[in-house]
Design a protein around this motif. Sequence first.
Motif, mmCIF file in Angstrom:
data_model
loop_
_atom_site.group_PDB
_atom_site.id
_atom_site.type_symbol
_atom_site.label_atom_id
_atom_site.label_comp_id
_atom_site.label_asym_id
_atom_site.label_seq_id
_atom_site.Cartn_x
_atom_site.Cartn_y
_atom_site.Cartn_z
ATOM 1 N N SER A 155 -11.571 51.218 -10.822
ATOM 2 C CA SER A 155 -12.401 50.067 -11.183
ATOM 3 C C SER A 155 -12.066 48.876 -10.299
ATOM 4 O O SER A 155 -10.955 48.752 -9.774
ATOM 5 C CB SER A 155 -12.199 49.707 -12.655
ATOM 6 O OG SER A 155 -12.554 50.788 -13.496
ATOM 7 N N SER A 156 -13.012 47.981 -10.146
ATOM 8 C CA SER A 156 -12.832 46.767 -9.348
ATOM 9 C C SER A 156 -12.965 45.550 -10.246
ATOM 10 O O SER A 156 -13.668 45.577 -11.262
ATOM 11 C CB SER A 156 -13.878 46.696 -8.222
ATOM 12 O OG SER A 156 -13.754 47.785 -7.339
ATOM 13 N N GLY A 157 -12.278 44.482 -9.870
ATOM 14 C CA GLY A 157 -12.379 43.246 -10.622
ATOM 15 C C GLY A 157 -11.027 42.628 -10.897
ATOM 16 O O GLY A 157 -9.994 43.122 -10.454
ATOM 17 N N ASP A 158 -11.049 41.537 -11.627
ATOM 18 C CA ASP A 158 -9.839 40.788 -11.969
ATOM 19 C C ASP A 158 -9.296 41.311 -13.291
ATOM 20 O O ASP A 158 -9.879 41.073 -14.347
ATOM 21 C CB ASP A 158 -10.190 39.300 -12.063
ATOM 22 C CG ASP A 158 -8.955 38.432 -12.256
ATOM 23 O OD1 ASP A 158 -9.114 37.231 -12.479
ATOM 24 O OD2 ASP A 158 -7.831 38.957 -12.215
ATOM 25 N N PHE A 159 -8.168 42.021 -13.242
ATOM 26 C CA PHE A 159 -7.563 42.615 -14.424
ATOM 27 C C PHE A 159 -6.120 42.135 -14.550
ATOM 28 O O PHE A 159 -5.389 42.056 -13.562
ATOM 29 C CB PHE A 159 -7.583 44.145 -14.341
ATOM 30 C CG PHE A 159 -8.955 44.750 -14.418
ATOM 31 C CD1 PHE A 159 -9.518 45.082 -15.636
ATOM 32 C CD2 PHE A 159 -9.693 44.971 -13.261
ATOM 33 C CE1 PHE A 159 -10.777 45.651 -15.704
ATOM 34 C CE2 PHE A 159 -10.954 45.530 -13.321
ATOM 35 C CZ PHE A 159 -11.498 45.872 -14.552
ATOM 36 N N THR A 160 -5.714 41.846 -15.784
ATOM 37 C CA THR A 160 -4.352 41.369 -16.026
ATOM 38 C C THR A 160 -3.317 42.466 -15.873
ATOM 39 O O THR A 160 -2.128 42.180 -15.755
ATOM 40 C CB THR A 160 -4.246 40.772 -17.438
ATOM 41 O OG1 THR A 160 -4.575 41.792 -18.408
ATOM 42 C CG2 THR A 160 -5.201 39.604 -17.601
ATOM 43 N N GLN A 161 -3.740 43.748 -15.869
ATOM 44 C CA GLN A 161 -2.787 44.859 -15.784
ATOM 45 C C GLN A 161 -2.361 45.163 -14.357
ATOM 46 O O GLN A 161 -1.682 46.164 -14.117
ATOM 47 C CB GLN A 161 -3.391 46.126 -16.400
ATOM 48 C CG GLN A 161 -3.748 45.990 -17.860
ATOM 49 C CD GLN A 161 -5.202 45.599 -18.051
ATOM 50 O OE1 GLN A 161 -5.784 44.937 -17.201
ATOM 51 N NE2 GLN A 161 -5.777 45.999 -19.166
ATOM 52 N N THR A 162 -2.747 44.345 -13.387
ATOM 53 C CA THR A 162 -2.416 44.587 -11.986
ATOM 54 C C THR A 162 -1.284 43.669 -11.530
ATOM 55 O O THR A 162 -0.873 42.754 -12.242
ATOM 56 C CB THR A 162 -3.652 44.362 -11.108
ATOM 57 O OG1 THR A 162 -4.143 43.036 -11.309
ATOM 58 C CG2 THR A 162 -4.748 45.358 -11.451
ATOM 59 N N ALA A 163 -0.794 43.921 -10.322
ATOM 60 C CA ALA A 163 0.254 43.101 -9.709
ATOM 61 C C ALA A 163 -0.403 42.076 -8.786
ATOM 62 O O ALA A 163 -1.187 42.441 -7.909
ATOM 63 C CB ALA A 163 1.231 43.971 -8.921
#
Length: 334
Positions: free
Chosen positions: A127-135
């Motif tokens: 998936s693409s986008g702004d996610f809080t689960q990423t670094a």
Amino acid sequence: MSARGPSVLRPGACFFKPSHKELMHVSRGYLTVSNFIIHIWTSPAFPMLTVLSMFYYIYLRRRARTATRGELMNHRRAIESNRPLPINVELVQYAKEVLDFSSHYGSENSMSYTMWNLAGAPNVYPSSGDFTQTAVFRTYGTWWELCPSARLPFTRTPPNFHSQDYVELAFEEPVFPTAIHVLETYHPGSVVKILACSASPYSQNLPADVRWDVLWSEAPTKVNSPQARQFSPCIKQINFPTNLIRLELNSSLLDYYTELDAVVLHGVRERPLLSLSTTMIAMDDLDDDEDEETDDGLDCLNKQFSATTFRKSTTNGYFDKLPYEVKECRLLLG
């Protein structure tokens, strides 16, 4: 027929000790979903349930962060037979844990936008986008270099040094790397260098010769699309197994924060035969092969041959045995 109305809940009534009137309403079927939610919301136990849920979430994340992350992928080829993997089978590992990093957007006690999210299997990709689960690192673009509180830039840096941030990842088993995949989920294009360390972070005794070898390096490039991608550069073969990988990044050309989801390390337990015979190949033969071959895969192999042979033929004595950071400082000081 009498009209059934919703039960009236007393403010602050304990959800676990309802009044006699409320029990009568429940027994007659008067309790609706909205009343049930209101009942929990007005209960004194609601703040305690919220706190317990928060601590349980933190516990699950920290337990997942320290667990053995790559077992499923490492043994995926031996599941059916229940036999141990032979040494020549390629292992596929996710990062087991994050050892060190330069910065991250989230706070130390949070799991949102922190480097800890690089450990384990991907949470967001593809998936693409702004996610809080990423670094996510703390900066992007050039605004932080132009603000009044910015530090003075280093004036004596090598022309091929572009790194601004870094993160070091430990994997379960040391391997000879054959490929590295960086799963980028938002505004990709910040990775400029990938290095491997000869020392294992889980070993009790460090080897006498600890060094960092550059697997891949390139100047920052502008990626037009902010969509997710799997970044798989053509890496150089090294002559030691590693389970410590360092990513160096430069986000100066990005329009927004880059977000990383996971790093996948491919490798074999035994040194590939291709790298063992590399030193026997003449440089003239390599040049001829590069002129004749046009396929991308053969070009990638030619680059590996040339880099390995060049490293073998141009030695700087004990200077080559120094750690990577010491070499960089020596170049900075002139």
